[in-house]
Design an enzyme around this catalytic site. Structure first.
Site, PDB file in Angstrom:
ATOM      1  N   CYS A  89      -1.176   2.411  -2.405  1.00 46.05           N
ATOM      2  CA  CYS A  89      -0.571   3.731  -2.532  1.00 46.05           C
ATOM      3  C   CYS A  89      -0.444   4.383  -1.144  1.00 46.05           C
ATOM      4  O   CYS A  89       0.330   3.920  -0.329  1.00 46.05           O
ATOM      5  CB  CYS A  89      -1.357   4.589  -3.522  1.00 46.05           C
ATOM      6  SG  CYS A  89      -0.432   6.004  -4.163  1.00 46.05           S
ATOM      7  N   HIS A 177      -0.706   0.816  -8.335  1.00 47.18           N
ATOM      8  CA  HIS A 177      -2.128   0.523  -8.540  1.00 47.18           C
ATOM      9  C   HIS A 177      -2.284  -0.602  -9.553  1.00 47.18           C
ATOM     10  O   HIS A 177      -1.783  -0.513 -10.667  1.00 47.18           O
ATOM     11  CB  HIS A 177      -2.862   1.757  -9.062  1.00 47.18           C
ATOM     12  CG  HIS A 177      -2.835   2.922  -8.128  1.00 47.18           C
ATOM     13  ND1 HIS A 177      -3.852   3.170  -7.216  1.00 47.18           N
ATOM     14  CD2 HIS A 177      -1.930   3.903  -7.958  1.00 47.18           C
ATOM     15  CE1 HIS A 177      -3.562   4.268  -6.529  1.00 47.18           C
ATOM     16  NE2 HIS A 177      -2.399   4.726  -6.960  1.00 47.18           N
ATOM     17  N   GLU A 179      -5.626  -1.959  -9.281  1.00 46.63           N
ATOM     18  CA  GLU A 179      -7.088  -2.014  -9.148  1.00 46.63           C
ATOM     19  C   GLU A 179      -7.788  -1.139 -10.180  1.00 46.63           C
ATOM     20  O   GLU A 179      -9.031  -1.155 -10.264  1.00 46.63           O
ATOM     21  CB  GLU A 179      -7.504  -1.602  -7.727  1.00 46.63           C
ATOM     22  CG  GLU A 179      -7.612  -0.109  -7.458  1.00 46.63           C
ATOM     23  CD  GLU A 179      -6.288   0.617  -7.336  1.00 46.63           C
ATOM     24  OE1 GLU A 179      -6.310   1.836  -7.080  1.00 46.63           O
ATOM     25  OE2 GLU A 179      -5.229  -0.025  -7.502  1.00 46.63           O
TER      26      GLU A 179
END
Length: 219
Positions: A89, A177, A179
Site C-alpha cells: 500500500c 493487501h 497480508e
C-alpha cells in the site's frame, strides 16, 4: 553487524499480519520499527530484508511526516545492495517514489474486498507465477503512482492500473493487501470507511492467496 528483517510501520494499527506469521514460521527473525512513534530507522547494513507497511499519509508528505524522506533513502540503499524489499500500500508508493516515480491522488478511493488482474508478465514471475487471472485482495487506498522506469507491471485494476510491480529480482510493490487475515477483522471494521471492511469468508480466501504470494517472495 547483525542483520535481521525490518518491518516499518506507519500507524499503530497496521502491522505485518500474515507477513510476520510467515517469517516466524520459517524461523526468520524480524524487528519492527515505528518511526511515527520516535523509532530510528535501521541502517541498510542492518537489513537482511525490508518490509514497508501501509498508512494513510501521502508518500511524499515530508513536511507532515519527516521520516518518509529517510525511508525512501533507505529503500534506495536496499535496492542498490540487492536487499529484498516488499512495500504494501503506502509501502508500494514509497518504493515507486524512491525510484523517482510520481505519487498522486487516485480517481476515487478503492476500498474493501475486490480483485486485481494479473498481467502477462506475472505468468513468469517468481512471486505471482503460481496464480492466474484475477486474484482476491483487500483494497484500502486513495493514492496511486506512475510505474517506475524499468519496473515490471504485474497486476492492475480498472481504477488503479498500477497495482503490483517488480523492480529487479527481489523488490516488489503491492498497492493492495494480501497480508490481512480474519484476525485483523476488528481493526478493519474500526478503521476502514463504514461498510467497506471485508467479511471473514472473504479474508479466508485472501489469506490463501497471501500465503502463496508472501511465501514465494520469502522463498
Amino acid at each position: 553487524m547483525t542483520q535481521t528483517w525490518w518491518i516499518i510501520k506507519h500507524v499503530a494499527f497496521e502491522g505485518p499480519a500474515l507477513i510476520g506469521t510467515v517469517l516466524s514460521a520459517r524461523g526468520i527473525g524480524y524487528s519492527v520499527c515505528e518511526p511515527f512513534d520516535g523509532d530510528s530507522l535501521p541502517e541498510v547494513s542492518e537489513c537482511a530484508g525490508l518490509v514497508v507497511m501501509g498508512g494513510p499519509m501521502n508518500a511524499l508528505d515530508d513536511a507532515g511526516h519527516p521520516h518518509l524522506a529517510a525511508e525512501r533513502a533507505l529503500i534506495r540503499d536496499c535496492l542498490d545492495l540487492g536487499v529484498p524489499v516488499i512495500g504494501v500500500c503506502l509501502g508500494a508508493q514509497l518504493l515507486a517514489a524512491a525510484l523517482g516515480a510520481n505519487v498522486f491522488e487516485g480517481p476515487t478511493g478503492e476500498f474493501g474486498a475486490g480483485t486485481v488482474t494479473l498481467t502477462g508478465a506475472a505468468k513468469s514471475d517468481k512471486v505471482f507465477g503460481g496464480l492466474v487471472g484475477e486474484m482476491p485482495v483487500v483494497h484500502w487506498h486513495g493514492d496511486t503512482f506512475d510505474l517506475p522506469e524499468g519496473a515490471v507491471l504485474l497486476a492492475g485494476s480498472a481504477s488503479y492500473p498500477h497495482q503490483a510491480f517488480r523492480v529487479g529480482d527481489n523488490a516488489y510493490g503491492l498497492q493492495f493487501h494480501v497480508e490481512l487475515t480474519a484476525a485483523e477483522l476488528p481493526v478493519l471494521r474500526e478503521h476502514m470507511p463504514a461498510g467497506t471492511a471485508p467479511d471473514a469468508d472473504q479474508l479466508a480466501e485472501i489469506e490463501a492467496v497471501g500465503r502463496t504470494v508472501i511465501g514465494a517472495f520469502l522463498g
